[in-house]
Design an enzyme around this catalytic site. Structure first.
Site, short mmCIF file in Angstrom:
data_model
loop_
_atom_site.label_atom_id
_atom_site.label_comp_id
_atom_site.label_asym_id
_atom_site.label_seq_id
_atom_site.Cartn_x
_atom_site.Cartn_y
_atom_site.Cartn_z
N PRO A 13 0.92 -1.23 0.09
CA PRO A 13 -0.05 0.07 0.04
C PRO A 13 0.86 1.34 0.25
O PRO A 13 1.95 1.23 0.57
CB PRO A 13 -0.94 -0.06 1.36
CG PRO A 13 -0.19 -1.11 2.03
CD PRO A 13 0.64 -2.00 1.09
N ASN A 14 0.32 2.19 -0.70
CA ASN A 14 1.01 3.75 -0.96
C ASN A 14 2.30 3.79 -1.60
O ASN A 14 2.79 4.85 -1.95
CB ASN A 14 0.97 4.22 0.75
CG ASN A 14 -0.28 4.35 1.39
OD1 ASN A 14 -1.24 4.87 0.84
ND2 ASN A 14 -0.30 3.69 2.33
N ARG A 21 4.99 11.19 -2.51
CA ARG A 21 4.74 11.02 -1.00
C ARG A 21 5.93 11.02 -0.13
O ARG A 21 6.96 10.19 -0.49
CB ARG A 21 4.24 9.24 -0.99
CG ARG A 21 4.24 8.78 0.31
CD ARG A 21 4.23 7.16 0.28
NE ARG A 21 3.90 6.66 1.72
CZ ARG A 21 4.08 5.54 2.13
NH1 ARG A 21 4.93 4.49 1.24
NH2 ARG A 21 4.11 4.85 3.42
N TYR A 26 11.10 9.01 1.23
CA TYR A 26 11.23 7.74 0.23
C TYR A 26 11.62 8.21 -1.04
O TYR A 26 11.75 7.19 -2.03
CB TYR A 26 9.70 7.30 0.05
CG TYR A 26 8.99 7.06 1.31
CD1 TYR A 26 9.43 5.71 1.89
CD2 TYR A 26 8.03 7.47 1.86
CE1 TYR A 26 8.87 5.15 2.82
CE2 TYR A 26 7.17 7.02 2.98
CZ TYR A 26 7.89 5.71 3.34
OH TYR A 26 7.27 5.38 4.55
N ASN A 77 8.27 -5.44 -0.87
CA ASN A 77 8.03 -4.19 -0.20
C ASN A 77 6.53 -4.28 0.38
O ASN A 77 5.65 -3.94 -0.60
CB ASN A 77 8.45 -3.10 -0.75
CG ASN A 77 8.55 -1.87 0.13
OD1 ASN A 77 7.90 -2.01 1.03
ND2 ASN A 77 9.06 -0.68 -0.40
N ALA A 80 3.30 -0.74 4.82
CA ALA A 80 2.65 -0.90 6.06
C ALA A 80 2.33 -2.21 6.43
O ALA A 80 2.06 -2.58 7.68
CB ALA A 80 1.69 0.21 6.36
N ASP A 90 2.04 -15.67 6.40
CA ASP A 90 1.43 -17.02 6.31
C ASP A 90 1.54 -17.64 4.77
O ASP A 90 1.72 -18.49 4.38
CB ASP A 90 0.37 -17.25 6.72
CG ASP A 90 -0.27 -17.34 8.28
OD1 ASP A 90 1.05 -17.43 8.99
OD2 ASP A 90 -1.14 -17.38 8.87
N GLU A 101 13.21 -9.39 1.52
CA GLU A 101 12.36 -8.18 2.10
C GLU A 101 12.98 -6.88 1.71
O GLU A 101 14.32 -6.58 2.00
CB GLU A 101 11.85 -8.24 3.71
CG GLU A 101 11.50 -7.27 3.92
CD GLU A 101 11.17 -7.15 5.69
OE1 GLU A 101 11.54 -8.36 6.21
OE2 GLU A 101 10.55 -6.56 6.28
N HIS A 103 12.87 -2.51 1.92
CA HIS A 103 12.37 -1.16 2.17
C HIS A 103 13.15 -0.07 1.64
O HIS A 103 14.40 -0.05 2.15
CB HIS A 103 12.05 -1.06 3.95
CG HIS A 103 11.11 -2.25 4.45
ND1 HIS A 103 10.00 -1.96 4.26
CD2 HIS A 103 11.69 -3.33 5.03
CE1 HIS A 103 9.49 -3.26 4.80
NE2 HIS A 103 10.37 -3.98 5.34
N LEU A 104 12.43 0.89 1.17
CA LEU A 104 13.11 2.17 0.81
C LEU A 104 13.74 3.01 2.09
O LEU A 104 15.07 3.32 1.74
CB LEU A 104 12.40 3.16 0.09
CG LEU A 104 11.54 2.44 -1.18
CD1 LEU A 104 10.09 3.22 -1.44
CD2 LEU A 104 12.58 2.66 -2.52
N ARG A 110 13.13 4.78 12.35
CA ARG A 110 11.95 5.23 12.39
C ARG A 110 11.26 5.04 13.57
O ARG A 110 11.89 4.49 14.35
CB ARG A 110 11.30 5.07 11.13
CG ARG A 110 11.94 5.63 9.78
CD ARG A 110 11.33 5.31 8.55
NE ARG A 110 10.19 6.23 8.47
CZ ARG A 110 9.09 5.92 7.55
NH1 ARG A 110 9.23 5.03 6.76
NH2 ARG A 110 7.91 6.68 7.52
C1 DQA Z 1 8.23 1.20 3.56
C2 DQA Z 1 8.28 1.42 5.21
C3 DQA Z 1 6.82 0.92 6.08
O1 DQA Z 1 7.13 1.26 7.29
C4 DQA Z 1 5.97 2.02 5.36
O2 DQA Z 1 4.81 1.84 6.06
C5 DQA Z 1 5.92 2.10 3.75
C6 DQA Z 1 7.24 1.78 3.01
C7 DQA Z 1 9.63 1.44 3.00
O3 DQA Z 1 9.82 1.06 1.74
O4 DQA Z 1 10.36 2.07 3.48
O5 DQA Z 1 4.81 2.21 3.08
O6 DQA Z 1 8.11 -0.25 3.46
#
Ligand code: DQA
Length: 154
Positions: A13-14, A21, A26, A77, A80, A90, A101, A103-104, A110
């Site tokens: 999401p997002n 954003r 990011y 990624n 949230a 699962d 995994e 994350h940017l 954080r």
């Molecule tokens: C994220 C980090 C997460 O905590 C956040 O909710 C995101 C982006 C990152 O790529 O840094 O949506 O996954």
């Protein structure tokens, strides 16, 4: 000619909002920019790549389930949902594919609620804090894991 390995890159999401954003967290690149970077790296590594994004937990779960037999590794990624989704964890366990995994941002610099990841509990490796370059590193790591699994005697 041998069939190329295939990697599924999933974004939660997002992440469709990248570029506008919170760019101070990011970065300025859009999700299309990140996909282009991934496609370039996939071509260099001689792997097929499917790149997807969803704002819906159930859709991500379905795509993870469908990855079995279609893809050889998953780069994820989960946004949230990383910090909340037992369902995604699962699904990843169920498909039994190597998961990297990504994350940017550096989630450990954080808020405390971002320090726990359900995805990490089933991921082979975690890359965070390196922006879009983290996706490139994740693809390289996924390829190494695929190569190792396909080596005779592995
Ligand atoms: C994220 C980090 C997460 O905590 C956040 O909710 C995101 C982006 C990152 O790529 O840094 O949506 O996954």
């Amino acid at each position: 000619m041998a069939i190329q390995p295939s990697i599924l890159v999933l974004n939660g999401p997002n992440l469709n909002m990248l570029g506008t954003r919170e760019p101070q967290i990011y970065g300025a690149e859009t999700l299309d920019d990140v996909e282009a970077l991934c496609q370039t790296e996939a071509a260099r590594l001689s792997v097929d790549l499917e790149f997807r994004q969803s704002n819906h937990e159930g859709e991500l779960v379905t795509w993870i389930q469908e990855a079995r037999g279609e893809h050889d590794a998953i780069v994820l990624n989960a946004g949230a949902y990383t910090h909340t989704s037992v369902a995604i964890m699962d699904a990843l366990s169920a498909v039994d594919l190597p998961v990297i995994e990504v994350h940017l941002s550096n989630i450990f610099r954080r808020e405390p609620f971002r320090h726990h990841s359900y995805v990490s509990m089933v991921a082979r490796g975690v890359i965070c804090g390196l922006g879009s370059h983290g996706y490139v590193l994740a693809l390289q790591a996924a390829c190494r894991l695929i190569d190792a699994a396909n080596r005779p005697g592995a």
